[in-house]
Design a protein around this motif. Structure first.
Motif, PDB file in Angstrom:
ATOM      1  N   ALA A  37       0.856  -1.190   0.000  1.00 48.38           N
ATOM      2  CA  ALA A  37       0.000   0.000   0.000  1.00 48.38           C
ATOM      3  C   ALA A  37       0.891   1.238   0.000  1.00 48.38           C
ATOM      4  O   ALA A  37       1.849   1.318   0.794  1.00 48.38           O
ATOM      5  CB  ALA A  37      -0.916   0.003   1.217  1.00 48.38           C
ATOM      6  N   PHE A  38       0.576   2.174  -0.884  1.00 47.76           N
ATOM      7  CA  PHE A  38       1.299   3.437  -0.959  1.00 47.76           C
ATOM      8  C   PHE A  38       0.478   4.525  -0.288  1.00 47.76           C
ATOM      9  O   PHE A  38      -0.755   4.548  -0.372  1.00 47.76           O
ATOM     10  CB  PHE A  38       1.582   3.829  -2.406  1.00 47.76           C
ATOM     11  N   ARG A  39       1.187   5.440   0.343  1.00 47.15           N
ATOM     12  CA  ARG A  39       0.518   6.509   1.074  1.00 47.15           C
ATOM     13  C   ARG A  39       0.329   7.722   0.157  1.00 47.15           C
ATOM     14  O   ARG A  39       1.264   8.142  -0.531  1.00 47.15           O
ATOM     15  CB  ARG A  39       1.351   6.894   2.286  1.00 47.15           C
ATOM     16  N   GLU A  40      -0.857   8.280   0.154  1.00 43.19           N
ATOM     17  CA  GLU A  40      -1.159   9.483  -0.615  1.00 43.19           C
ATOM     18  C   GLU A  40      -1.503  10.624   0.325  1.00 43.19           C
ATOM     19  O   GLU A  40      -2.133  10.399   1.364  1.00 43.19           O
ATOM     20  CB  GLU A  40      -2.337   9.234  -1.570  1.00 43.19           C
ATOM     21  N   GLN A  41      -1.095  11.840  -0.075  1.00 47.44           N
ATOM     22  CA  GLN A  41      -1.361  13.013   0.738  1.00 47.44           C
ATOM     23  C   GLN A  41      -2.307  13.942  -0.015  1.00 47.44           C
ATOM     24  O   GLN A  41      -2.130  14.205  -1.205  1.00 47.44           O
ATOM     25  CB  GLN A  41      -0.061  13.754   1.036  1.00 47.44           C
ATOM     26  N   ARG A  42      -3.319  14.440   0.653  1.00 50.90           N
ATOM     27  CA  ARG A  42      -4.267  15.373   0.056  1.00 50.90           C
ATOM     28  C   ARG A  42      -3.702  16.782   0.186  1.00 50.90           C
ATOM     29  O   ARG A  42      -3.508  17.290   1.302  1.00 50.90           O
ATOM     30  CB  ARG A  42      -5.618  15.282   0.753  1.00 50.90           C
ATOM     31  N   HIS A  43      -3.433  17.427  -0.951  1.00 49.33           N
ATOM     32  CA  HIS A  43      -2.778  18.731  -0.940  1.00 49.33           C
ATOM     33  C   HIS A  43      -3.810  19.851  -0.944  1.00 49.33           C
ATOM     34  O   HIS A  43      -4.895  19.738  -1.529  1.00 49.33           O
ATOM     35  CB  HIS A  43      -1.868  18.879  -2.169  1.00 49.33           C
ATOM     36  N   TYR A  44      -3.413  20.974  -0.297  1.00 48.32           N
ATOM     37  CA  TYR A  44      -4.207  22.198  -0.287  1.00 48.32           C
ATOM     38  C   TYR A  44      -3.284  23.371  -0.623  1.00 48.32           C
ATOM     39  O   TYR A  44      -2.050  23.287  -0.463  1.00 48.32           O
ATOM     40  CB  TYR A  44      -4.863  22.421   1.089  1.00 48.32           C
ATOM     41  N   CYS A  45      -3.888  24.461  -1.077  1.00 44.07           N
ATOM     42  CA  CYS A  45      -3.084  25.621  -1.483  1.00 44.07           C
ATOM     43  C   CYS A  45      -3.803  26.910  -1.100  1.00 44.07           C
ATOM     44  O   CYS A  45      -5.021  26.913  -0.847  1.00 44.07           O
ATOM     45  CB  CYS A  45      -2.791  25.603  -2.975  1.00 44.07           C
TER      46      CYS A  45
END
Length: 229
Positions: free
Chosen positions: A100-108
């Motif tokens: 399983a790969f970890r994903e990050q939810r990005h904000y700007c």
């Protein structure tokens, strides 16, 4: 008149939002809104909303200060996108071999600054940079006694050489040209005749002269006898 508007914690990566916001930097407000309207990107709508908010802020400040401005005269002076917080919203993406790969939810964060002042742009579009020759002249004029760069010396030498060479004057006279060609042809013919005469001359050595002298004397004696008879 300047006004600023910000949008914080916008869902999406800042790298993708910068692709859209670079399209409107330095443009008129109406042009920027038209570009954002026909841009097929997810960040185009939030950026257009932020731009309209900046226009509204500028109009409100102008009314508050009792200043009349036209919204069409505004332009985007500054706009940039910063990285926002992740808010600890991580997701897991399935990967090969049961991993399983970890994903990050990005904000700007989006920031847009609009202004009604006319941007100062030079005629060439680039700031003027003084060359070595101009700097050397200014140094000599100010009396600081700085040395002239080698590049200026080389240019001066080339100018002196160009001045020393005198231009040749060409006269378009057909009569003079025919006379010159005839004189040249006559001179060439004379030179060829002299060369042929020099080739025909036979030079005798001293030994050959001694060999032919007895025969010459005998012939002279025969001629004398014939004259006496």
């Amino acid at each position: 008149m300047e006004a600023i508007a910000k949008t914080r914690h916008l869902k999406g990566s800042p790298r993708k939002a910068r692709l859209v916001i670079d399209l409107i930097r330095g443009r008129n407000v109406s042009q920027a809104l038209a570009i954002l309207r026909f841009t097929d990107k997810r960040a185009a709508d939030p950026i257009a909303k932020t731009l309209r908010s900046a226009i509204a802020n500028a109009t409100f400040q102008a009314e508050k200060q009792n200043i009349a401005i036209d919204p069409d005269d505004l332009f985007v002076k500054t706009c940039f996108v910063d990285m926002g917080a992740h808010k600890n919203r991580s997701r897991m993406r399935p990967a090969p071999q049961g991993r399983a790969f970890r994903e990050q939810r990005h904000y700007c964060h989006i920031t847009i600054l609009v202004s009604s002042d006319v941007p100062k742009v030079e005629e060439s579009g680039k700031p003027r940079v003084k060359g070595k020759k101009l700097l050397a002249k200014e140094a000599l004029a100010s009396g600081r006694g700085e040395k002239i760069p080698a590049a200026t010396k080389a240019t001066k030498k080339a100018e002196v050489k160009e001045e020393a060479v005198e231009p040749t004057i060409v006269v378009n006279d057909p009569v003079a040209a025919m006379e010159n060609t005839q004189a040249v042809k006559a001179e060439n013919a004379q030179n060829t005749a002299e060369a042929s005469d020099a080739k025909n001359v036979v030079s005798q050595t001293t030994a050959e002269r001694h060999e032919t002298s007895p025969a010459d004397e005998a012939q002279l004696n025969i001629n004398d006898e014939l004259e006496r008879q």
